[in-house]
Design a protein around this motif. Structure first.
Motif, PDB file in Angstrom:
ATOM      1  N   GLN A 275       0.797  -1.222   0.000  1.00 15.90           N
ATOM      2  CA  GLN A 275       0.000   0.000   0.000  1.00 15.90           C
ATOM      3  C   GLN A 275       0.832   1.275   0.000  1.00 15.90           C
ATOM      4  OE1 GLN A 275      -3.422   0.357  -0.491  1.00 15.90           O
ATOM      5  NE2 GLN A 275      -2.929  -1.736  -1.077  1.00 15.90           N
ATOM      6  N   GLY A 276       1.930   1.288   0.766  1.00 14.99           N
ATOM      7  CA  GLY A 276       2.762   2.490   0.851  1.00 14.99           C
ATOM      8  C   GLY A 276       3.294   2.894  -0.515  1.00 14.99           C
ATOM      9  N   PHE A 277       3.833   1.913  -1.245  1.00 11.12           N
ATOM     10  CA  PHE A 277       4.384   2.211  -2.570  1.00 11.12           C
ATOM     11  C   PHE A 277       3.275   2.672  -3.517  1.00 11.12           C
ATOM     12  CE2 PHE A 277       5.393   1.157  -6.925  1.00 11.12           C
ATOM     13  CZ  PHE A 277       6.689   1.636  -7.069  1.00 11.12           C
ATOM     14  N   LEU A 278       2.148   1.958  -3.521  1.00 13.27           N
ATOM     15  CA  LEU A 278       1.080   2.266  -4.458  1.00 13.27           C
ATOM     16  C   LEU A 278       0.509   3.666  -4.219  1.00 13.27           C
ATOM     17  CD1 LEU A 278      -0.731  -1.184  -4.489  1.00 13.27           C
ATOM     18  CD2 LEU A 278       0.761  -0.244  -6.247  1.00 13.27           C
ATOM     19  N   LYS A 279       0.394   4.069  -2.961  1.00 13.28           N
ATOM     20  CA  LYS A 279      -0.117   5.409  -2.661  1.00 13.28           C
ATOM     21  C   LYS A 279       0.880   6.483  -3.082  1.00 13.28           C
ATOM     22  CE  LYS A 279      -3.110   4.052   1.206  1.00 13.28           C
ATOM     23  NZ  LYS A 279      -3.319   4.119   2.679  1.00 13.28           N
ATOM     24  N   LYS A 280       2.156   6.266  -2.796  1.00 10.81           N
ATOM     25  CA  LYS A 280       3.195   7.220  -3.202  1.00 10.81           C
ATOM     26  C   LYS A 280       3.226   7.345  -4.721  1.00 10.81           C
ATOM     27  CE  LYS A 280       5.870   8.709   0.340  1.00 10.81           C
ATOM     28  NZ  LYS A 280       6.325  10.102   0.511  1.00 10.81           N
ATOM     29  N   ARG A 281       3.138   6.212  -5.372  1.00 12.17           N
ATOM     30  CA  ARG A 281       3.198   6.211  -6.830  1.00 12.17           C
ATOM     31  C   ARG A 281       1.996   6.937  -7.418  1.00 12.17           C
ATOM     32  NH1 ARG A 281       0.958   5.274 -11.851  1.00 12.17           N
ATOM     33  NH2 ARG A 281       2.579   4.653 -13.316  1.00 12.17           N
ATOM     34  N   GLN A 282       0.839   6.813  -6.786  1.00 17.93           N
ATOM     35  CA  GLN A 282      -0.369   7.482  -7.252  1.00 17.93           C
ATOM     36  C   GLN A 282      -0.210   8.995  -7.188  1.00 17.93           C
ATOM     37  OE1 GLN A 282      -3.957   6.700  -4.926  1.00 17.93           O
ATOM     38  NE2 GLN A 282      -5.139   6.521  -6.811  1.00 17.93           N
ATOM     39  N   VAL A 283       0.327   9.494  -6.088  1.00 19.39           N
ATOM     40  CA  VAL A 283       0.577  10.938  -5.942  1.00 19.39           C
ATOM     41  C   VAL A 283       1.582  11.405  -6.985  1.00 19.39           C
ATOM     42  CG1 VAL A 283       1.548  12.711  -4.428  1.00 19.39           C
ATOM     43  CG2 VAL A 283       0.007  10.969  -3.488  1.00 19.39           C
ATOM     44  N   LEU A 284       2.636  10.627  -7.153  1.00 17.38           N
ATOM     45  CA  LEU A 284       3.687  10.956  -8.110  1.00 17.38           C
ATOM     46  C   LEU A 284       3.144  10.992  -9.536  1.00 17.38           C
ATOM     47  CD1 LEU A 284       6.662  11.587  -8.238  1.00 17.38           C
ATOM     48  CD2 LEU A 284       7.161   9.137  -8.200  1.00 17.38           C
ATOM     49  N   ALA A 285       2.283  10.043  -9.874  1.00 14.27           N
ATOM     50  CA  ALA A 285       1.695  10.001 -11.207  1.00 14.27           C
ATOM     51  C   ALA A 285       0.832  11.232 -11.470  1.00 14.27           C
ATOM     52  CB  ALA A 285       0.868   8.732 -11.371  1.00 14.27           C
ATOM     53  N   ALA A 286       0.085  11.672 -10.467  1.00 13.69           N
ATOM     54  CA  ALA A 286      -0.754  12.858 -10.618  1.00 13.69           C
ATOM     55  C   ALA A 286       0.105  14.102 -10.873  1.00 13.69           C
ATOM     56  CB  ALA A 286      -1.615  13.047  -9.376  1.00 13.69           C
ATOM     57  N   LEU A 287       1.211  14.230 -10.138  1.00  9.28           N
ATOM     58  CA  LEU A 287       2.118  15.368 -10.342  1.00  9.28           C
ATOM     59  C   LEU A 287       2.722  15.341 -11.745  1.00  9.28           C
ATOM     60  CD1 LEU A 287       3.993  15.451  -6.910  1.00  9.28           C
ATOM     61  CD2 LEU A 287       2.412  17.173  -7.787  1.00  9.28           C
ATOM     62  N   MET A 288       3.130  14.134 -12.176  1.00 10.92           N
ATOM     63  CA  MET A 288       3.711  14.005 -13.508  1.00 10.92           C
ATOM     64  C   MET A 288       2.693  14.365 -14.590  1.00 10.92           C
ATOM     65  SD  MET A 288       6.937  13.176 -13.858  1.00 10.92           S
ATOM     66  CE  MET A 288       7.035  12.336 -15.455  1.00 10.92           C
ATOM     67  N   GLU A 289       1.452  13.943 -14.408  1.00  9.58           N
ATOM     68  CA  GLU A 289       0.403  14.271 -15.382  1.00  9.58           C
ATOM     69  C   GLU A 289       0.262  15.791 -15.513  1.00  9.58           C
ATOM     70  OE1 GLU A 289      -1.742  12.632 -17.341  1.00  9.58           O
ATOM     71  OE2 GLU A 289      -1.751  10.544 -16.707  1.00  9.58           O
ATOM     72  N   MET A 290       0.297  16.505 -14.382  1.00  8.17           N
ATOM     73  CA  MET A 290       0.173  17.963 -14.409  1.00  8.17           C
ATOM     74  C   MET A 290       1.359  18.597 -15.127  1.00  8.17           C
ATOM     75  SD  MET A 290      -1.234  18.606 -10.533  1.00  8.17           S
ATOM     76  CE  MET A 290      -1.056  20.382 -10.674  1.00  8.17           C
ATOM     77  N   LYS A 291       2.546  18.097 -14.837  1.00  4.31           N
ATOM     78  CA  LYS A 291       3.745  18.645 -15.472  1.00  4.31           C
ATOM     79  C   LYS A 291       3.726  18.391 -16.978  1.00  4.31           C
ATOM     80  CE  LYS A 291       6.266  20.322 -12.014  1.00  4.31           C
ATOM     81  NZ  LYS A 291       6.941  21.647 -12.003  1.00  4.31           N
ATOM     82  N   ILE A 292       3.334  17.179 -17.353  1.00  9.17           N
ATOM     83  CA  ILE A 292       3.279  16.835 -18.780  1.00  9.17           C
ATOM     84  C   ILE A 292       2.242  17.702 -19.483  1.00  9.17           C
ATOM     85  CG2 ILE A 292       2.651  15.015 -20.424  1.00  9.17           C
ATOM     86  CD1 ILE A 292       3.781  12.999 -18.363  1.00  9.17           C
ATOM     87  N   GLY A 293       1.095  17.921 -18.820  1.00  5.57           N
ATOM     88  CA  GLY A 293       0.050  18.763 -19.408  1.00  5.57           C
ATOM     89  C   GLY A 293       0.517  20.186 -19.632  1.00  5.57           C
ATOM     90  N   LYS A 331       3.729  14.501 -25.444  1.00  7.92           N
ATOM     91  CA  LYS A 331       2.806  14.423 -24.309  1.00  7.92           C
ATOM     92  C   LYS A 331       2.068  13.079 -24.290  1.00  7.92           C
ATOM     93  CE  LYS A 331       1.753  19.330 -23.544  1.00  7.92           C
ATOM     94  NZ  LYS A 331       0.676  20.335 -23.478  1.00  7.92           N
ATOM     95  N   VAL A 332       1.580  12.673 -25.462  1.00  3.93           N
ATOM     96  CA  VAL A 332       0.834  11.412 -25.552  1.00  3.93           C
ATOM     97  C   VAL A 332       1.728  10.239 -25.173  1.00  3.93           C
ATOM     98  CG1 VAL A 332      -0.279   9.804 -27.144  1.00  3.93           C
ATOM     99  CG2 VAL A 332      -0.832  12.240 -27.261  1.00  3.93           C
ATOM    100  N   GLU A 333       2.956  10.236 -25.686  1.00 12.60           N
ATOM    101  CA  GLU A 333       3.873   9.132 -25.405  1.00 12.60           C
ATOM    102  C   GLU A 333       4.207   9.044 -23.918  1.00 12.60           C
ATOM    103  OE1 GLU A 333       8.361   7.612 -26.705  1.00 12.60           O
ATOM    104  OE2 GLU A 333       7.394   9.255 -27.802  1.00 12.60           O
ATOM    105  N   MET A 334       4.468  10.183 -23.280  1.00 13.84           N
ATOM    106  CA  MET A 334       4.818  10.185 -21.861  1.00 13.84           C
ATOM    107  C   MET A 334       3.631   9.788 -20.996  1.00 13.84           C
ATOM    108  SD  MET A 334       7.281  13.566 -21.720  1.00 13.84           S
ATOM    109  CE  MET A 334       7.774  13.342 -20.009  1.00 13.84           C
ATOM    110  N   ARG A 335       2.460  10.297 -21.327  1.00 15.23           N
ATOM    111  CA  ARG A 335       1.264   9.934 -20.547  1.00 15.23           C
ATOM    112  C   ARG A 335       0.933   8.450 -20.709  1.00 15.23           C
ATOM    113  NH1 ARG A 335      -2.259  15.398 -21.772  1.00 15.23           N
ATOM    114  NH2 ARG A 335      -1.929  16.392 -19.735  1.00 15.23           N
ATOM    115  N   THR A 336       1.069   7.941 -21.931  1.00 16.28           N
ATOM    116  CA  THR A 336       0.798   6.521 -22.168  1.00 16.28           C
ATOM    117  C   THR A 336       1.744   5.657 -21.350  1.00 16.28           C
ATOM    118  OG1 THR A 336       0.011   6.960 -24.415  1.00 16.28           O
ATOM    119  CG2 THR A 336       0.716   4.709 -23.913  1.00 16.28           C
ATOM    120  N   SER A 337       3.006   6.044 -21.320  1.00 14.29           N
ATOM    121  CA  SER A 337       3.997   5.296 -20.549  1.00 14.29           C
ATOM    122  C   SER A 337       3.682   5.333 -19.061  1.00 14.29           C
ATOM    123  CB  SER A 337       5.392   5.875 -20.811  1.00 14.29           C
ATOM    124  OG  SER A 337       6.364   5.184 -20.074  1.00 14.29           O
TER     125      SER A 337
END
Length: 384
Positions: A275-293, A331-337
């Motif tokens: 759970q710890g990793f999955l929650k951290k990764r979820q937050v990190l993914a959201a930040l990356m999505e914003m940066k990529i956008g 953007k599409v390639e990074m988000r897909t990855s």
């Protein structure tokens, strides 16, 4: 513990017409062994494997109480009308034995219809699942070994060696004193905890990546290395999940705790550790999505790509249009990855759950068999 505190062995007469509701998991005779997991069609399988053999005989379905398996039963020396079952405490450790009386069929028949063969089939199922899991880990470890920090890699490799060694030596340890089996079990548990510590370490590394993402400029050249770092930790985490599963199955093997409840406990232990990793990764993914956008490309660019005529693209596409197209593609390639990483993690968790559930299915089968008093077939009589 007295006989009155336990449910008796259930022995039920089975009519030929009722065979279509029973799934054959394995025939314990050496001449006709259907492997665990290779479930035959109920009617056709029984028609060919059982009906001809039992013509003129009576069929019985024998089921032992929850918490026991057929391999726990041996003929009782104290009571010729009973078979003896090993008693386990809530933690799965042996704590004595008790005589169980059957009704409807002679206990001597139950003890002589190949229960050792049933135990062998279930043991083979365990060994197959553990070995396959370890083999998949070895393949994955080769591809990501360079990503793992040296001391963490040593912990994982040592844990896998322990799982491999003790799984192979299980039958030998059955002949040793209980203290030796307990020591082996404790060693497996220790290596399980080591892999859990590696997962904790991987989770801690995500905090550094998160700081990097927060401070990164919204440009491809700044975000791409961070995305690759996230993918590296995802690969390490997935492999550690596989190692936890292999060690959990090996420990269950030594504990003799292979029932559905034990499987659920093991699944929950692995989920909780994840759970710890999955929650951290979820937050990190959201930040990356914003940066990529928010990424902005160069105001103009030459068309790029390997398909089509380069000169034609240069004439038909303005530098400004090429820049917009390249930015969108990045953007599409990074988000897909990024999103595919989440999908892989979910799939990894489901695969680990499936491994342990298959072990529980083998164990469940080891509680119920079909017999004519001479031959026996392991069956799954659970209603869907």
């Amino acid at each position: 513990m007295s006989d009155k505190e336990l449910a008796p062995i259930s022995v039920e007469v089975v009519a030929i017409d009722d065979l279509n509701s029973i799934k054959v998991i394995a025939n314990t005779s050496k001449e006709n062994n259907v492997g665990i997991g290779e479930r035959a069609d109920a009617f056709l399988g029984l028609a060919s494997d059982v009906i001809d053999l039992v013509e003129g005989k009576q069929l019985y379905k024998v089921e032992v109480p929850e918490g026991y398996s057929l391999k726990d039963l041996v003929a009782s020396k104290k009571d010729p009308e009973a078979v003896r079952a090993l008693v386990r405490d809530p933690k799965g450790r042996l704590s004595g034995d008790v005589s169980l009386k059957a009704t409807g069929v002679s206990p001597a028949q139950i003890a002589s219809i190949g229960l050792a063969a049933a135990a062998m089939v279930v043991g083979q199922a365990y060994m197959t699942e553990i070995s396959d899991s370890l083999q998949r880990i070895d393949t994955k470890l080769e591809s990501i070994a360079s990503m793992i920090a040296g001391d963490q890699k040593a912990k994982v490799k040592n844990a896998l060696d322990i799982a491999r060694t003790y799984a192979a030596l299980h039958d030998d340890y059955l002949q040793k004193p209980a203290e030796a089996r307990q020591a082996a079990r404790n060693e497996i548990e220790g290596r399980y905890n080591d892999v859990g510590q590696v997962i904790d370490w991987i989770t801690e590394q995500l905090a550094g990546v998160e700081d990097g993402v927060r401070g990164a400029a919204e440009r491809e050249k700044d975000l791409e290395p961070l995305l690759k770092e996230i993918q590296s930790y995802e690969a390490q985490f997935g492999m550690c999940l596989q190692a936890l599963s292999a060690l959990a199955m090996t420990r269950m093997y030594y504990d003799g705790s292979m029932d559905d409840r034990s499987a659920l406990i093991e699944e929950q232990r692995i989920l909780d550790k994840s759970q710890g990793f999955l929650k951290k990764r979820q937050v990190l993914a959201a930040l990356m999505e914003m940066k990529i956008g928010g990424m902005k490309g160069a105001p103009i660019a030459l068309p790029r790509g390997t398909q089509g005529n380069a000169l034609k693209r240069l004439v038909s596409q303005t530098p400004r249009a090429a820049a917009k197209k390249q930015l969108l593609e990045a953007k599409v390639e990074m988000r897909t990855s990024l999103r595919s990483g989440e999908s892989k993690l979910r799939s990894e968790a489901e695969d680990r759950k499936g491994e342990i559930e298959r072990i529980a299915a083998a164990s469940r089968t080891a509680r119920t068999l079909l017999t004519d008093g001479t031959d026996c077939w392991l069956i799954d009589d659970q209603k869907d």
